[in-house]
Design an enzyme around this catalytic site. Sequence first.
Site, short mmCIF file in Angstrom:
data_model
loop_
_atom_site.label_atom_id
_atom_site.label_comp_id
_atom_site.label_asym_id
_atom_site.label_seq_id
_atom_site.Cartn_x
_atom_site.Cartn_y
_atom_site.Cartn_z
N ASP A 231 0.86 -1.19 0.00
CA ASP A 231 0.00 0.00 0.00
C ASP A 231 0.89 1.24 0.00
OD1 ASP A 231 -2.25 1.83 0.48
OD2 ASP A 231 -3.35 0.05 1.12
N HIS A 254 2.28 1.94 -3.13
CA HIS A 254 1.37 2.88 -3.78
C HIS A 254 1.91 4.31 -3.77
CE1 HIS A 254 -2.36 0.04 -3.25
NE2 HIS A 254 -1.34 -0.52 -3.89
#
Length: 445
Positions: A231, A254
């Site tokens: 993430d 991310h």
Amino acid sequence: MGLLSLLTSVLFSWIVASPRFGIGPWYGQNGTLNVLDFGASGDGIADDTEAFLNAWKTLCTTGQTLNIPAGKTFVVKPLQLVGPCKSNNVGIQIDGNIVGPSTLSEWADACKIGQCWLCFLNVKGLVIKGEGLINGNGPIWWNQETQSINETDMTCKAPTALNFHKCDQLQLSGFTSRDSPRAHIFIHSSNDVHISNIHLSAPEKSPNTDGIDISLSSQVTIQDSFIGTGDDCIAIKGGSSFVNITHVTCGPGHGFSVGSLGQDPATTDNVEQVYFQNCICNKSTNCARIKTWMGGSGYARAIFFRQMTLEQSQNPIIIDQHYCNGGHNCPAKVKTGAVKVSNVTFSGITGTSASEQAITLDCSDLGCTGILMDHVNITSATGQPLRSVCNKARGKASFTSPPIPCLSSNESLSSVIAPISVNLLKPNHSYLSYFGIHAHKTIKA
């Protein structure tokens, strides 16, 4: 008193002070504490939670350093280590391994203490350093479809590995965090935080394994670290200001994110004075990102992404004001309310994009204002032509490829983009104002 009686008295006093006899702490020659002397086994099998709690009680009282020795593996269940301590100088030296329980049932206490594993509350001057490993045993959570402790209790979600709440003057350095059940590190309501030379890792597909989340905190520095997770590598959330991230490599993950902001319409999310500089995005899903929900309120302003290097990043530059995590009911038809995005600088960003859409500026009806692009040069990792997408964004661009139609062209913006120092963390500094309209002080790096 005779000599024999005196020696006997001294020996008895030493025995009474020793936890090896279940009575009190024992100090090494250098004044440090060793978790083994509080009953820890370190064999990777026995539950060492109680020993850690007992060691903390003494540590918080004495202000010494607690040693987690090399060559040992300590199994620790969720625990809360609470201050305030008598000293504002509390240290934990991690040279060995700390691992989480291997079965979900042993994690039940995490749901009672704030959905975290190693939880620090109200500890000022805490220093955690060393070359040891913190292993969260994340796969036992990721294999659950809901990432909950069981499929019938949705309130007990996977916990954060290291949680710091109201921990001013916090320092973290040196250690590795691997396979956290959820986020690796969460900094909440803490000021004057310094994080350096840490290594955070989890598989690319591991759910919600953010590297570092920051919320309601100020004066935070993160530098010289590697983060590769499933993430956000770093996420700056509401209530945060004067955050500086330098020389951090992200990938997989991310990217470097401001947000998400505005998910709860009842909460005003404000973020300002955030600096990402000299960072690398290596095969990350995003790189320089701002993400906000429709229907929210607050602002994200004075955000700087400078001297970033891209290596096959999927979405190198993205402002997404229509963000919605797929696990929520997305307010697709919300027309009123949005977080205001303004005064955002992207400067000196170079490298390759793995997708054709290299730049996305997707703003709300309020529009994004004061967007500066200067010396942004993104090329294709696959040889395909690149494009930018622009919706209701206003600002200026110079020496930017691919071009951005909604930003006006300017021969050069470099003169109004101030050099940024890693020490720009105090509100009394003069910062760059939008387009240099207001006088500002140039602070050399």
